[in-house]
Scaffold this motif. Structure first.
Motif, PDB file in Angstrom:
ATOM      1  N   LYS A  30      36.939  88.982  29.845  1.00  0.00           N
ATOM      2  CA  LYS A  30      36.816  87.870  28.464  1.00  0.00           C
ATOM      3  C   LYS A  30      35.480  88.307  27.483  1.00  0.00           C
ATOM      4  O   LYS A  30      35.557  87.743  26.696  1.00  0.00           O
ATOM      5  CB  LYS A  30      36.622  86.506  28.894  1.00  0.00           C
ATOM      6  N   LEU A  31      34.551  89.211  28.045  1.00  0.00           N
ATOM      7  CA  LEU A  31      33.681  89.550  27.230  1.00  0.00           C
ATOM      8  C   LEU A  31      34.007  90.760  26.364  1.00  0.00           C
ATOM      9  O   LEU A  31      34.689  91.659  26.844  1.00  0.00           O
ATOM     10  CB  LEU A  31      32.531  90.230  28.057  1.00  0.00           C
ATOM     11  N   SER A  32      33.566  90.526  24.920  1.00  0.00           N
ATOM     12  CA  SER A  32      33.852  91.318  24.116  1.00  0.00           C
ATOM     13  C   SER A  32      32.504  91.771  23.182  1.00  0.00           C
ATOM     14  O   SER A  32      32.438  91.496  22.138  1.00  0.00           O
ATOM     15  CB  SER A  32      34.892  91.152  23.340  1.00  0.00           C
ATOM     16  N   PRO A  33      31.500  92.543  23.992  1.00  0.00           N
ATOM     17  CA  PRO A  33      30.294  92.747  23.453  1.00  0.00           C
ATOM     18  C   PRO A  33      30.632  93.921  22.321  1.00  0.00           C
ATOM     19  O   PRO A  33      31.532  94.592  22.365  1.00  0.00           O
ATOM     20  CB  PRO A  33      29.250  93.272  24.610  1.00  0.00           C
ATOM     21  N   ARG A  34      29.774  93.888  21.374  1.00  0.00           N
ATOM     22  CA  ARG A  34      29.867  95.128  20.573  1.00  0.00           C
ATOM     23  C   ARG A  34      29.213  96.381  21.025  1.00  0.00           C
ATOM     24  O   ARG A  34      27.930  96.479  20.952  1.00  0.00           O
ATOM     25  CB  ARG A  34      29.183  94.542  19.162  1.00  0.00           C
ATOM     26  N   LEU A  57      25.728  84.384  37.584  1.00  0.00           N
ATOM     27  CA  LEU A  57      25.570  85.199  36.225  1.00  0.00           C
ATOM     28  C   LEU A  57      25.210  86.413  36.682  1.00  0.00           C
ATOM     29  O   LEU A  57      24.297  86.755  37.525  1.00  0.00           O
ATOM     30  CB  LEU A  57      25.172  84.566  35.302  1.00  0.00           C
ATOM     31  N   GLU A  78      24.276  87.900  30.792  1.00  0.00           N
ATOM     32  CA  GLU A  78      23.168  87.650  30.034  1.00  0.00           C
ATOM     33  C   GLU A  78      21.966  88.866  30.182  1.00  0.00           C
ATOM     34  O   GLU A  78      21.958  89.380  31.203  1.00  0.00           O
ATOM     35  CB  GLU A  78      22.488  86.265  30.367  1.00  0.00           C
ATOM     36  N   GLN A  92      22.871  85.944  25.377  1.00  0.00           N
ATOM     37  CA  GLN A  92      24.094  85.931  25.963  1.00  0.00           C
ATOM     38  C   GLN A  92      24.616  87.342  25.449  1.00  0.00           C
ATOM     39  O   GLN A  92      24.532  87.895  24.545  1.00  0.00           O
ATOM     40  CB  GLN A  92      24.797  84.929  25.512  1.00  0.00           C
ATOM     41  N   GLY A 111      27.597  88.294  24.255  1.00  0.00           N
ATOM     42  CA  GLY A 111      28.083  88.709  23.113  1.00  0.00           C
ATOM     43  C   GLY A 111      27.624  87.673  21.981  1.00  0.00           C
ATOM     44  O   GLY A 111      28.104  87.375  20.873  1.00  0.00           O
ATOM     45  N   PRO A 113      26.362  87.159  18.556  1.00  0.00           N
ATOM     46  CA  PRO A 113      26.485  87.494  17.373  1.00  0.00           C
ATOM     47  C   PRO A 113      25.277  88.266  16.764  1.00  0.00           C
ATOM     48  O   PRO A 113      24.288  87.723  17.028  1.00  0.00           O
ATOM     49  CB  PRO A 113      27.008  86.399  16.314  1.00  0.00           C
ATOM     50  N   GLY A 114      25.307  89.557  16.174  1.00  0.00           N
ATOM     51  CA  GLY A 114      24.102  90.195  15.935  1.00  0.00           C
ATOM     52  C   GLY A 114      23.624  91.138  16.912  1.00  0.00           C
ATOM     53  O   GLY A 114      22.862  91.903  16.342  1.00  0.00           O
TER      54      GLY A 114
END
Lengths: 107, 483
Positions: free
Chosen positions: B15-19, B144, B198, B221, B223, B225-226
């Motif tokens: 479920k994680l979608s980091p950039r 985590l 994290e 966290q 994902g 944003p930025g």
């Protein structure tokens, strides 16, 4: 931001249509992270395509979030599921502040 | 949930979608990319260890916040036994995955935070420790995966953070808001954040008055944003990415150590995840306490686990070649054990001589001198260990053909003839490939720099050693008068 409880948790409820579909529990400040993402970054956490957010309105105790395009309720729910996992909120109810995000599809 | 299973961790990663950018492209799904998957599978193996009753003493601790069983990677050491089990965990995880326990830096960072935020609250009347404990209880309750990011890009080393032409070379504060802070900048050589829920971010070093914008510690966290992760990429990455069959690689499942450059482009951090903001005076303590824990674990246990694997591979290579009874081969293998076990002895000593720091905090940190000795010893010893692995493994370690070539109908029979010795060619090539990974890969330089380059340990040892006392005892024995 609302006061946090002793455990420092908060609950975020996703409402689609008339129904409250999912409760997520995260550390206090998670809702603030989501709001910052939508307002300042113009992005849903975990999604990188531009233009996904059509409209954001902050309301007392929550927000209205309108996503671009024509999306089923299931698709909206899936987007919100991914968004919360990416900012550290997991299915469940925390005892702290409660925020409601009313999610709609633009078309 | 107090302990996540390996399966549950893998489900959470889906479920994680980091950039994430890796080798020229954006990663769509950490488990769909061979390189990022190796990192995630290593983390999954660490979760699995905690499920095994055999390793419960090492991998599972009791939360001092809730009394619940927790993964030791999220434990704050409260006594000597905790410190000892912490270093044993570093040994066990390295022996198991042959790469990073990607939760290791996060564990040492959270111990430093537990100690330093307690001291800040005591001295400055802040609420950082209370805030940190809430974050930690949340991390423990959800088991985590928490990684750590310490090293800034640093820019021109002659200049202080605030003097850099490019301010983003250090992570710094952009804005203070009612609900949190906004940060930007770059952390480098970060292990495993891509597959962690994290990451704890600490200052990269001691800071001075006037450098408040760089004095930051927080949890971010995965994902947020930025935040963008740019993965390392090298010959081993390419080999994994383009190989037909990963079982041919030196370490097929867990791979090499995967790091990334973390770029913070105006990332929002809610106050509940901020553990230091502007208090320059405490940055040095925070980093030193992190280093104190990490040098025991990284230097004296993690790399010893790697050494165990290399020694095992080297003994097999000697047996397969038929030289295992040759005296100088045996001597070199004993030397490998000597380098390795000396470092582990230092880690055990660092744990046993650990103490509460600061007094009253309830947080135990290892002995600094033994921890630094452990790291400095293995930094040098590891080169000797991989040198001997290359020596005993022979030129084959770097001149071997592909394992798969043994199956080729035309060249396979020739290769089997060429490389069979006291064991068949396939066994020799398998071990040679394993030793190639260690001796001609990334681990020599990685061990040298990990937990700080040796010069930092030399500096710490010079500070921590009481040379005057040593001179005094020498003079006394010589009968030399004082003065």
């Amino acid at each position: 931001m609302a006061l946090e409880n002793d455990q420092g948790l908060e609950t975020i409820v996703v409402k689609i249509g008339r129904e409250e579909r999912r409760s997520s529990s995260g550390l206090a400040g998670t809702f603030a992270s989501f709001v910052y993402s939508c307002n300042e970054k113009k992005a849903i956490p975990g999604f990188y395509e531009k233009g996904l957010i059509a409209e954001v309105q902050l309301k007392e105790g929550g927000m209205l979030l309108v996503l671009s395009g024509k999306r089923t309720e299931g698709e909206l729910m899936e987007i919100m599921d991914i968004a919360f996992e990416n900012i550290g909120a997991f299915p469940g109810v925390g005892a702290g502040a409660k925020y409601i995000i009313d999610v709609k599809s633009k078309e | 949930m107090a302990l996540k299973t390996s399966k549950e961790y893998l489900e959470s990663v889906k479920k994680l979608s980091p950039r994430v950018y890796c080798g020229g492209k954006w990663v769509k799904g950490l488990l769909n990319n061979k390189i990022t998957r190796s990192m995630v599978m290593a983390n999954a193996a660490i979760y699995e260890l905690a499920e095994d009753p055999k390793y419960k003493e090492i991998m599972v601790a009791t939360s001092h916040l809730t009394g619940e069983p927790i993964n030791r990677n999220l434990n704050v050491a409260r006594n000597i036994h905790d410190l000892d089990m912490r270093q044993e965990m570093a040994l066990l995880t390295s022996q198991t995955v042959g790469t990073c326990n990607y939760r290791c830096v996060g564990c040492d960072a959270l111990n430093s935070l537990a100690s330093t935020t307690w001291e800040m609250d005591r001295d400055l009347k802040t609420k950082y420790n209370e805030r940190f404990n809430k974050w930690l209880a949340f991390a423990q309750a959800n088991d985590l995966a928490v990684s750590g990011a310490i090293t800034d890009a640093k820019g021109d080393r002659k200049k202080r953070p605030s003097q850099q032409d490019e301010p983003d070379t250090f992570v710094h504060l952009v804005e203070k808001r009612d609900d949190g802070i906004v940060v930007r900048g770059i952390k480098v050589s970060q292990s495993g954040a891509i597959g962690s829920h994290e990451t704890l971010v600490l200052p990269g070093g001691a800071l001075r008055e006037g450098e408040e914008a760089f004095a930051l510690a927080f949890a971010v966290q995965n994902g947020a944003p930025g935040l963008t992760y740019i993965c390392q990429y090298n010959a081993y990455s390419a080999e994994r990415e383009f190989c037909e069959d990963e079982s041919e690689l030196g370490t097929p499942i867990y791979g090499q150590r995967e790091t990334s450059t973390m770029v913070f482009d105006n990332v929002f951090i809610p106050w509940e995840r901020v553990f230091l903001c502007g208090e320059t005076k405490f940055c040095g303590k925070m980093v030193t306490r992190f280093a104190k824990a990490h040098r025991m674990n990284c230097g004296g246990a993690c790399k010893v686990g790697f050494a165990d694997l290399i020694i095992g591979g080297t003994v097999l290579a000697a047996e397969y070649t038929g030289v295992d009874k040759v005296p100088h081969i045996q001597e070199k293998i004993i030397d490998m054990v000597r380098y390795s076990e000396t470092s582990h002895a230092c880690a055990i000593a660092a744990a046993m001589r650990g103490r509460e720091e600061p007094k009253g905090s309830g947080v135990f940190l290892p002995d600094d001198l033994f921890g630094n000795a452990a790291k400095l010893n293995i930094a040098h010893g590891f080169w000797e260990i991989i040198k001997n692995a290359g020596d005993i493994g022979g030129g084959l370690v770097v001149t071997m053909p592909r394992q798969k070539d043994l199956e080729d109908p035309e060249v396979g029979p020739m290769l089997k003839k060429a490389f069979a010795a006291a064991a068949p060619a396939d066994k020799r090539l398998k071990v040679a490939k394993f030793l190639q990974h260690w001796s001609a890969g990334l681990h020599g330089t990685g061990t040298w720099h990990g937990a700080g380059a040796p010069q930092t340990q030399r500096f710490m040892i010079s500070v921590l050693t009481d040379f005057d006392a040593k001179k005094k005892m020498a003079k006394k024995l010589m009968g030399m008068k004082e003065g």
